[in-house]
Design an enzyme around this catalytic site. Structure first.
Site, PDB file in Angstrom:
ATOM      1  N   MET A   2       0.844  -1.195   0.000  1.00 30.72           N
ATOM      2  CA  MET A   2       0.000   0.000   0.000  1.00 30.72           C
ATOM      3  C   MET A   2       0.877   1.242   0.000  1.00 30.72           C
ATOM      4  O   MET A   2       1.851   1.320   0.745  1.00 30.72           O
ATOM      5  CB  MET A   2      -0.930  -0.022   1.227  1.00 30.72           C
ATOM      6  CG  MET A   2      -1.800   1.206   1.379  1.00 30.72           C
ATOM      7  SD  MET A   2      -2.944   1.393  -0.020  1.00 30.72           S
ATOM      8  CE  MET A   2      -3.141   3.187  -0.001  1.00 30.72           C
TER       9      MET A   2
ATOM     10  N   GLU B  38       4.826   0.843  -5.649  1.00 30.19           N
ATOM     11  CA  GLU B  38       4.401   1.724  -4.557  1.00 30.19           C
ATOM     12  C   GLU B  38       5.097   3.077  -4.610  1.00 30.19           C
ATOM     13  O   GLU B  38       4.489   4.106  -4.285  1.00 30.19           O
ATOM     14  CB  GLU B  38       4.645   1.053  -3.202  1.00 30.19           C
ATOM     15  CG  GLU B  38       3.960  -0.294  -3.027  1.00 30.19           C
ATOM     16  CD  GLU B  38       2.500  -0.312  -3.453  1.00 30.19           C
ATOM     17  OE1 GLU B  38       1.798   0.705  -3.273  1.00 30.19           O
ATOM     18  OE2 GLU B  38       2.045  -1.348  -3.966  1.00 30.19           O
TER      19      GLU B  38
ATOM     20  N   GLU C  67      -3.697   3.102 -10.519  1.00 34.80           N
ATOM     21  CA  GLU C  67      -3.153   1.743 -10.548  1.00 34.80           C
ATOM     22  C   GLU C  67      -2.592   1.343 -11.899  1.00 34.80           C
ATOM     23  O   GLU C  67      -1.598   0.629 -11.976  1.00 34.80           O
ATOM     24  CB  GLU C  67      -4.219   0.754 -10.081  1.00 34.80           C
ATOM     25  CG  GLU C  67      -4.681   0.978  -8.640  1.00 34.80           C
ATOM     26  CD  GLU C  67      -3.556   0.837  -7.615  1.00 34.80           C
ATOM     27  OE1 GLU C  67      -2.450   0.401  -7.983  1.00 34.80           O
ATOM     28  OE2 GLU C  67      -3.788   1.172  -6.444  1.00 34.80           O
TER      29      GLU C  67
END
Length: 950
Positions: free
Chosen positions: A338, A373, A395
């Site tokens: 994340m 990330e 994304e």
């Protein structure tokens, strides 16, 4: 975010790790194509928005009845999206977690900007006990009435006086809750030391809609604000958050104020982690945090993060805006990683690397996750999508930048060998009528969660790659830098990106002379409608006739009507290696070649997101060049031809024997992408037979595949030598050969396992062959028990992952059932690994029915733990069901999912995908089984064909 499942997932008889995801669902996670990621190699082997640019969802964002608050009073807001009458400017957040009682309390003070006169403030709160609410106004401090509307996770703060437009106010809320026992919000994690002590920590995961479960907030990406965080802790713990600490006492740490950002990027951790640190050439401090006994596995990630952050700093021409970047390995983590700004979090398998025990695939996967990330620090954090319908702007870009960054910073990883697999993976779900546009309307949290799929990640990356090829890499880079600089600290929609990429290069003459280049018009056809085109090519002398239609696995032709793409076509011919380009804007078109040619190959290197069917004698021409001089085409071209021809069998455009004839050239193939795609198309054939108890035909197909790759398997050394791609391919081939009980492989693996066992696990095995050795050893009860003991005590995350996968291939059903139950319980095997274990067992010929029964029996527990709509649930549903090919199993699966309510998942897209996949499997078997049965011996067919070619 990167979605991932640890270890290997058994896809067919092999194992796949998908970093979903996050890869960022997989997580996705598709289970029907070839892909590659940590911790080892893998191949994927199998295996509802209406069509319209303006497709609308049912009006679920509005309460059907006038909303009533929890106390029975009317609730003053009836929509799921928050009003824009007030916006947050700054949060002052104090958190006090208790890791003994597993709860937390806190106070948040939110500075508000008022845009319209109002006496009501609507914000988010989920399962928080609100104990006090105050309004700080220029006139003084006043209490606020609090109403809760749990259905939409909303609070209404009612003021006796009007909040006046143009003025600023503060509201203060006191709250408390239990630490979440799922993997989102502010949740509990734990780990076991080598001495057996269980230690507890608390970490956050707020994307997409879980910040509201940790503190009251305006939990939508467009409500950006600054955050100042204070955390109370015990002396034995440390805390980390998005920003550096500015002061810290014995019991409380104060963190610097963040830059302007969305709530889903806030992060904090309370733990006993240790860290290692370095500074980038731009002066940013990089630290990697892990549990104390694994801190010696952080050096590789630290170096990678330093190198990659410096790369992005230079590439984007925008300095990283924070003074530090932390990377933390969390013992319990649902996704792969994340991108919280300044504090990225990871699964341990996504960050920890042991040079002596981790494989080439581990290195590749870890580096890709970190690249993903850190790309988000610009794409997603600095510039954020306005709403979750455009999640792909985050994304898709982060997935795409993995490959751009690693190609330059880590050329030895050869990432280009693996990008194509992402496009095949996306096409697998995008070829179903239940697919969705890259940009699609969503409102409720379940729909938002479902956006974290192969379409947003992998299709998003593939259409960006196509656009980069179309505009030229130089022009594309100029455009995305313009986009990032123009919209820093803001929110964007699709059109902002297309505007930034317009007028960056005069490429229209090369592609389609006479027209002005309209990037938005081109790309709207790829982002606002679902699916992808099938280009049919027919060569007649010098004339090349082209036509496009939607590629769709369905028996309803009407579902393919009404679709039109602007396709950047590329092609080369036998006469020249020059790549020719043409922008096809219409349903049909004609090209004229300067001379007649032996063959033409469209979609060069498969840089475009479309499939190609060679009508007339076209496939025969392609087969001839592959049989006689396959290196005339690049390995990506060869892989795309394998994928295209077998997928065309499933829609009736090509006969199966044509596809099998093309596959015969694979006996001379050595490149990883083409080899793994060959497996990816052939292995599902016998997996479908396996589910119909057709042992004789199944074994014939297995023999055919072994014979096809026998030469390549025999040439593999049982060492760790070679390039990354060669090492990953070796792991793959030896694993396949041992699972298929190919005697030379089986004998060698058995010998090595026995030697390793006799040494009590102390013998050093070549890392790349351990999967083949472990899976062979796990076939006996004694070997399985030994593996489990080593699994229990190992501190090496990648080794544990391989052991777990090997144990899931046991022929003993009691062992398989026990593994699933233990993973659900979460003590011996972590619950984060449950989806991976269940799907792995579903690919085991002895376990597929066990996995389906387990999924049904524990459905309600799993959707609570992993969350409705999540990529994890989608991965479980599709992974367990996608190899069935009988109407009896389809009826059983429909019966179970049909019994669910909307609250328990009945409306999830993955369920519709499951029905479609099984229906496609049934159609495929009904059509092609007679052909396979005509060839009494597939191995004989292979031998005859080889003789004929010679």
């Amino acid at each position: 975010m990167q979605y991932s499942f640890d270890g290997f997932t058994f896809t067919s008889d092999l194992f796949a790790l998908k970093l979903r995801a996050e890869d960022d669902k997989v997580r996705r996670f598709s289970s029907s194509t070839v892909t590659m990621l940590a911790p080892l190699l893998f191949l994927l082997v199998f295996a509802l928005v209406p069509h319209s640019f303006g497709a609308q969802l049912p009006n679920q964002n509005q309460a059907k009845e006038p909303p009533v608050a929890a106390n029975g009073q009317p609730f003053p807001w009836d929509r799921m999206r928050l009003p824009k009458t007030v916006t947050p400017l700054h949060y002052d957040l104090s958190i006090h977690p208790n890791l003994t009682t597993l709860d937390f309390s806190g106070v948040v003070r939110i500075e508000l900007d008022v845009h319209e006169d109002t006496s009501t403030v609507i914000l988010h709160s989920k399962q928080l006990q609100i104990s006090g609410a105050l309004l700080m106004a220029p006139e003084g401090v006043k209490p606020l009435q609090v109403l809760e509307y749990p259905r939409f996770h909303q609070l209404a703060l009612l003021s006796d006086s009007v909040l006046t437009k143009g003025r600023k106010y503060e509201v203060q809320l006191e709250f408390a809750a239990n630490l979440s026992d799922s993997f989102h919000g502010f949740y509990k994690s734990s780990y076991r030391t080598s001495s057996g002590e269980v230690r507890v920590l608390a970490s956050t995961q707020f994307e997409a809609t879980f910040a509201r479960g940790a503190f009251p907030c305006f939990d939508e990406p467009a409500f950006k604000a600054n955050f100042t965080i204070r955390i109370v802790r015990e002396p034995r713990h440390i805390t980390i958050s998005n920003m550096p600490k500015v002061s810290g006492g014995l019991l409380e740490d104060h963190f610097d104020t963040t830059v302007k950002m969305s709530t889903y990027l806030v992060a904090y951790i309370v733990s006993d982690f240790l860290s290692v640190s370095k500074t980038t050439k731009h002066g940013v401090e990089i630290s990697v945090y892990a549990v104390p006994e694994k801190i010696d596995q952080t050096a590789f990630a630290l170096d990678a993060a330093v190198k990659l952050l410096d790369f992005y700093d230079d590439y984007f021409d925008i300095p990283y805006p924070l003074p530090k970047q932390d990377l933390a390995a969390i013992p319990d983590f649902q996704s792969g990683a994340m991108e919280n700004w300044g504090l990225t979090t990871y699964r341990e398998t996504g960050l920890l690397f042991d040079p002596d025990r981790s494989s080439a695939s581990d290195k590749l996967g870890i580096t890709k996750v970190i690249a993903h990330e850190l790309a988000h620090q610009w794409f997603g954090n600095l510039v954020t999508m306005e709403w979750w319908n455009d999640l792909w702007l985050n994304e898709g870009f982060a997935k795409f930048m993995e490959y751009i960054s690693l190609d330059i910073t880590y050329p030895e990883l050869q990432v280009d060998d693996f990008f194509l697999g992402k496009c095949f993976e996306a096409m697998e779900v995008d070829s179903l009528s239940s697919s969705h546009p890259v940009s699609t309307p969503v409102e409720n949290p379940t729909q938002i969660q479902e956006m974290f799929d192969d379409v947003s990640y992998d299709k998003g990356a593939c259409i960006l790659n196509m656009l980069r090829d179309f505009l030229t890499p130089e022009a594309f880079e100029i455009g995305i830098i313009r986009y990032l600089k123009r919209y820093s600290y803001q929110n964007t929609v699709n059109s902002h990106l297309w505007e930034s990429l317009t007028n960056v290069s005069d490429v229209c003459v090369e592609w389609h002379s006479g027209d002005e280049l309209d990037v938005r018009a081109i790309m709207d056809t790829w982002t606002l409608q679902e699916g992808f085109p099938l280009l049919t090519v027919e060569v007649r002398g010098r004339e090349v006739r082209l036509s496009q239609e939607r590629f769709l696995k369905t028996n309803d032709p009407s579902l393919t009507e009404g679709f039109l793409w602007q396709i950047p076509l590329t092609y080369m011919t036998s006469a020249s290696s020059t790549i020719h380009r043409f922008l096809l804007k219409t349903k049909t078109g004609v090209l004229y070649l300067p001379e007649e040619v032996d063959w033409v190959k469209f979609n060069v290197d498969m840089s475009g997101y479309y499939m190609v069917h060679y009508a007339g004698d076209g496939w025969n021409s392609i087969i001839k060049v592959l049989q006689h001089n396959h290196t005339a085409l690049t390995s990506n071209d060869r892989a795309s031809l394998i994928q295209n021809v077998f997928q065309l069998v499933s829609v009736g455009k090509v006969r199966l024997d044509t596809a099998l004839e093309l596959s015969l050239y694979l006996s001379r193939e050595t490149e990883i992408m083409a080899v793994t795609q060959g497996f990816g198309e052939l292995v599902p054939l016998y997996k479908l037979m396996e589910k119909r108890d057709m042992a004789a035909l199944e074994n014939q197909m297995k023999g055919y595949i072994v014979d096809l790759f026998r030469g390549l398997i025999d040439r593999q050394e049982w060492t760790d030598s070679g390039s990354v791609s060669e090492r990953v391919l070796r792991s793959y081939l030896l694993l396949f050969a041992c699972v298929r009980k190919y005697p030379p492989c089986l004998n060698k693996a058995t010998q090595l396992f026995n030697q390793w066992k006799d040494s009590d696990g102390n013998m050093s095995l070549p890392v790349d062959i351990t999967m083949a050795v472990f899976i062979t050893g796990a076939q006996t009860a004694e070997g399985w028990d030994f593996l489990f003991e080593k699994y229990r005590h190992s501190m090496q995350t990648s080794v544990r992952s391989r052991m777990k996968t090997a144990m899931a291939w046991s022929p003993r059903k009691d062992k398989l059932q026990w593994m699933m139950e233990q993973s659900l319980h979460g003590e011996v095997m972590k619950t984060q690994d449950l989806p991976d274990v269940v799907v792995s067992i579903s690919k085991n010929p002895h376990g597929y029915k066990l996995a389906w029964d387990f999924l049904r029996a524990h459905w309600h527990t799993m959707i609570k733990k992993f969350d409705l709509g999540s990529s994890t649930i989608s991965y479980l549903v599709t992974g367990v069901t996608n190899q069935y090919s009988t109407t009896e199993m389809l009826d059983e699966i429909r019966s179970f999912f049909g019994s669910l309510t909307e609250e328990t998942g009945s409306e999830m897209r993955c369920i519709q995908q499951t029905y479609e996949t099984i229906e496609d499997n049934i159609r495929w078997m009904d059509k092609n089984l007679p052909l396979l049965q005509q060839h009494e011996n597939c191995t004989g067919l292979y031998n005859q064909s080889m003789l004929h070619q010679k």
